[in-house]
Design a protein around this motif. Sequence first.
Motif, short mmCIF file in Angstrom:
data_model
loop_
_atom_site.label_atom_id
_atom_site.label_comp_id
_atom_site.label_asym_id
_atom_site.label_seq_id
_atom_site.Cartn_x
_atom_site.Cartn_y
_atom_site.Cartn_z
N GLU A 239 0.83 -1.20 0.00
CA GLU A 239 0.00 0.00 0.00
C GLU A 239 0.86 1.25 0.00
O GLU A 239 0.57 2.22 -0.72
CB GLU A 239 -0.92 -0.03 1.23
CG GLU A 239 -1.95 1.08 1.25
CD GLU A 239 -2.93 0.98 0.09
OE1 GLU A 239 -3.43 2.03 -0.33
OE2 GLU A 239 -3.16 -0.15 -0.38
N LYS A 240 1.93 1.25 0.76
CA LYS A 240 2.84 2.41 0.76
C LYS A 240 3.48 2.59 -0.61
O LYS A 240 3.63 3.73 -1.08
CB LYS A 240 3.92 2.20 1.83
CG LYS A 240 3.42 2.35 3.25
CD LYS A 240 4.54 2.15 4.24
CE LYS A 240 4.05 2.30 5.68
NZ LYS A 240 5.15 2.09 6.67
N ARG A 241 3.87 1.48 -1.25
CA ARG A 241 4.47 1.57 -2.58
C ARG A 241 3.47 2.14 -3.59
O ARG A 241 3.82 2.99 -4.42
CB ARG A 241 4.96 0.19 -3.02
CG ARG A 241 5.84 0.23 -4.26
CD ARG A 241 6.28 -1.16 -4.67
NE ARG A 241 7.10 -1.78 -3.64
CZ ARG A 241 6.72 -2.82 -2.91
NH1 ARG A 241 5.53 -3.36 -3.11
NH2 ARG A 241 7.52 -3.33 -2.00
N ARG A 242 2.21 1.68 -3.53
CA ARG A 242 1.19 2.20 -4.45
C ARG A 242 0.95 3.69 -4.23
O ARG A 242 0.86 4.46 -5.19
CB ARG A 242 -0.11 1.42 -4.26
CG ARG A 242 -0.04 -0.04 -4.67
CD ARG A 242 -1.43 -0.63 -4.72
NE ARG A 242 -1.41 -2.10 -4.76
CZ ARG A 242 -1.63 -2.86 -3.72
NH1 ARG A 242 -1.92 -2.32 -2.55
NH2 ARG A 242 -1.59 -4.19 -3.83
N SER A 243 0.82 4.09 -2.97
CA SER A 243 0.58 5.51 -2.68
C SER A 243 1.75 6.38 -3.12
O SER A 243 1.56 7.49 -3.64
CB SER A 243 0.31 5.69 -1.18
OG SER A 243 1.43 5.26 -0.42
N GLU A 244 2.98 5.87 -2.94
CA GLU A 244 4.16 6.65 -3.36
C GLU A 244 4.21 6.77 -4.89
O GLU A 244 4.50 7.86 -5.42
CB GLU A 244 5.43 5.96 -2.84
CG GLU A 244 6.72 6.72 -3.12
CD GLU A 244 6.78 8.02 -2.35
OE1 GLU A 244 7.58 8.89 -2.75
OE2 GLU A 244 6.03 8.17 -1.37
#
Length: 260
Positions: A173-178
């Motif tokens: 999720e952090k990778r997608r948001s970034e």
Amino acid sequence: MTIKDIDKILASFFCDIYNHEPYPKDPRETRFERWFRGMRRKLPEPLNERELDICLMKEAQRVVQAHGSIQFENLIYRGESLKAYRGEFVTLRYDPDHILTLYIYSCETDNVEDFLGYAHAVNMDTHDLSIEELKALNKERSKARKEHFNYDALLALGKRKELVEERKEDKKEKRRSEQKRLRSASKKTSNVVEMRKSRANVSSNKDDKLELLPERVSREEIQPQKTELQPEVSGQADTQEQERHKLLLSKRKQDLKKIW
């Protein structure tokens, strides 16, 4: 009935009935009379309570630990009189039917033992327990502890797997948001959209003439210029020499070349 009741019944039977019956090998005497004759018709001096306890009790040895405590059969015993004997071996004597109180003696020195005091089980003052009951209790406690440990291990393993999956999802999720944030930032700072809009406006304007690339000139269309030699004039010879290396192109081809 309790164990004490059974002890009283057995003691009454042996003392009042069994010992006063005829001795099987010599029916002329009872068991008590035969024993009394063997004692030369003198009763032994009665032992005091402490000596009788020593004769009937079981024996073990332990080391006195801090604060006058002793560990025995998975129980902690403590006696105020044992604080001065920390780190020393002592002899324990106990009644198998009443295991919560120990009689503490010093180890043998020239076949003489000194009574040091009592040691009582910690936090079990209002209970009564035998050695067999204590062993059964320890066995059940060990079994329950083992089962509880296995259940805790499986539970911890399941929680660990769940935690690992949660951490993986958090990372994704952090990778997608970034990535989403970077794409939106690049769109704001990029001129690609504006350039596309301007090109669309230019192409929509029909009055504007489109720039056309010149047509490709084939090698056959390029013909070298044929010049005739003029030997009588030197200036004309030089000019002719220069003109020999020039290519003659049609007017249309020259115009295309200028446009290119």
